[in-house]
Scaffold this motif. Structure first.
Motif, short mmCIF file in Angstrom:
data_model
loop_
_atom_site.label_atom_id
_atom_site.label_comp_id
_atom_site.label_asym_id
_atom_site.label_seq_id
_atom_site.Cartn_x
_atom_site.Cartn_y
_atom_site.Cartn_z
N ALA A 31 0.84 -1.21 0.00
CA ALA A 31 0.00 0.00 0.00
C ALA A 31 0.87 1.26 0.00
CB ALA A 31 -0.92 -0.01 1.21
N LEU A 32 1.99 1.23 0.72
CA LEU A 32 2.88 2.39 0.74
C LEU A 32 3.53 2.62 -0.62
CD1 LEU A 32 4.68 1.85 4.19
CD2 LEU A 32 2.80 3.41 3.66
N LEU A 33 3.83 1.56 -1.34
CA LEU A 33 4.44 1.69 -2.66
C LEU A 33 3.41 1.99 -3.75
CD1 LEU A 33 6.90 -1.36 -2.49
CD2 LEU A 33 7.48 1.05 -2.25
N ALA A 34 2.19 1.52 -3.57
CA ALA A 34 1.18 1.66 -4.62
C ALA A 34 0.76 3.10 -4.84
CB ALA A 34 -0.04 0.81 -4.28
N LEU A 35 0.74 3.91 -3.78
CA LEU A 35 0.28 5.29 -3.93
C LEU A 35 1.17 6.10 -4.85
CD1 LEU A 35 -1.59 7.58 -3.29
CD2 LEU A 35 -0.34 7.94 -1.14
N PRO A 36 2.49 6.18 -4.61
CA PRO A 36 3.31 6.96 -5.57
C PRO A 36 3.33 6.36 -6.97
CG PRO A 36 4.70 5.80 -3.99
CD PRO A 36 3.30 5.68 -3.49
N LEU A 37 3.28 5.02 -7.07
CA LEU A 37 3.28 4.41 -8.40
C LEU A 37 1.99 4.70 -9.15
CD1 LEU A 37 4.93 0.94 -7.67
CD2 LEU A 37 5.97 2.96 -8.70
N SER A 38 0.87 4.72 -8.44
CA SER A 38 -0.40 5.05 -9.11
C SER A 38 -0.42 6.50 -9.58
CB SER A 38 -1.57 4.78 -8.17
OG SER A 38 -1.49 5.59 -7.00
N LEU A 39 0.21 7.38 -8.81
CA LEU A 39 0.31 8.78 -9.24
C LEU A 39 1.19 8.91 -10.49
CD1 LEU A 39 0.70 10.56 -5.78
CD2 LEU A 39 -1.34 10.47 -7.23
N MET A 40 2.24 8.08 -10.57
CA MET A 40 3.07 8.08 -11.77
C MET A 40 2.31 7.50 -12.96
SD MET A 40 6.69 6.82 -10.07
CE MET A 40 7.51 6.72 -11.67
N ARG A 41 1.42 6.55 -12.71
CA ARG A 41 0.68 5.91 -13.81
C ARG A 41 -0.29 6.86 -14.50
NH1 ARG A 41 -0.29 2.98 -16.89
NH2 ARG A 41 -1.84 1.43 -16.34
N ILE A 42 -0.75 7.89 -13.81
CA ILE A 42 -1.73 8.79 -14.41
C ILE A 42 -1.08 10.04 -15.00
CG2 ILE A 42 -3.54 8.00 -12.85
CD1 ILE A 42 -3.15 10.52 -11.22
N GLN A 43 0.27 10.10 -14.97
CA GLN A 43 0.94 11.24 -15.56
C GLN A 43 0.97 11.12 -17.08
OE1 GLN A 43 1.80 13.81 -13.56
NE2 GLN A 43 0.96 12.53 -11.91
N GLU A 44 1.09 12.24 -17.75
CA GLU A 44 1.12 12.25 -19.20
C GLU A 44 2.48 11.84 -19.75
OE1 GLU A 44 -0.10 16.05 -20.57
OE2 GLU A 44 -2.16 15.87 -19.78
N SER A 45 3.54 12.02 -18.97
CA SER A 45 4.89 11.70 -19.42
C SER A 45 5.07 10.19 -19.57
CB SER A 45 5.92 12.27 -18.44
OG SER A 45 7.22 11.85 -18.80
N ARG A 46 5.51 9.75 -20.73
CA ARG A 46 5.75 8.32 -20.95
C ARG A 46 6.93 7.81 -20.13
NH1 ARG A 46 5.11 7.60 -27.55
NH2 ARG A 46 2.92 8.28 -27.68
#
Length: 241
Positions: A31-46
């Motif tokens: 859960a601690l790792l999923a939050l920043p990774l999910s925020l990266m997943r919704i960014q426009e930068s490939r």
């Protein structure tokens, strides 16, 4: 059957505690790792999205038992390097390898759950926060993340249950969790009913967890419960008053 349960009940109880320990540690760290990774997943930068998507695709697209074998047995191939780095003591412990593997696997699923929840947040709420001049960190802290976690909460509970049951594969690398102790008891007693007891213990743990999770879910959504207000019918007397 009762005689076997009386003799081996402490072993099964110890296995259940190890199962709970592995599950809770894995899903908590995930859960601690999923939050920043999910925020990266919704960014426009490939460059931000693609590495995360590659990791998620691997852990969601391969069997959990294969991931466990790769980490536990594969780390032995790098034993000299790991000993130089001082990490061999960690990787030679099967419990540590199980926790790390389950953390990465659960992280992949939780990241996708949160990604969908973040993208489902009402845009009008976000625009209202921006109109009030809220900076991005406050906008996510007070608007986006609370709404996203309320949406993702039921699915996150299902992920914990799946990890609880899927964690039974840890017994194949000699982890003495509930399933590992069950196999050990069966090898000594040859009583097939031990597996029925283990299944019942998994079921009880799952039922208790679901009950607790629903209480938390009800608490999070307490503001959405509307009370039906009974209005007094208007009569001629009340109308005149």
């Amino acid at each position: 059957m009762l005689d076997v349960l009386t003799r081996f009940a402490p072993m099964l109880a110890d296995g259940a505690l190890i199962t709970l320990k592995i599950t809770l540690l894995s899903v908590s760290m995930a859960a601690l790792l999923a939050l920043p990774l999910s925020l990266m997943r919704i960014q426009e930068s490939r460059f931000l999205r693609w590495p995360v998507q590659l990791i998620i695709s691997f852990f969601r697209g391969t069997p959990l038992i294969a991931q466990l074998f790769l980490l536990y047995y594969g780390s032995g191939q790098f034993r000299p390097f790991l000993m130089e780095m001082g990490l061999w003591g960690f990787f030679r412990d099967p419990v540590n390898c199980a926790i790390l593997t389950f953390t990465m696997n659960s992280m992949a699923y939780q990241t996708e759950i949160l990604r969908g929840a973040l993208q489902s947040v009402d845009k009008r709420s976000v625009e209202a926060g921006k109109a009030m001049g809220m900076p991005m960190n406050l906008l996510y802290r007070h608007i986006v993340l609370p709404l996203a976690y309320r949406t993702a909460f039921p699915a996150l509970g299902n992920e914990v249950i799946l990890m609880l049951k899927g964690g039974a594969v840890a017994s194949v690398i000699t982890v003495m969790d509930l399933m590992g102790q069950t196999r050990r008891v069966f090898s000594q007693s040859f009583d097939i009913n031990v597996y029925l007891v283990a299944a019942a213990m998994y079921l009880i743990i799952a039922i208790v967890f679901v009950s607790i999770w629903r209480l938390f879910e009800r608490y999070l959504n307490r503001h959405q419960s509307h009370r039906v207000i009974r209005r007094k019918p208007i009569t001629n007397r009340t109308a005149l008053n």
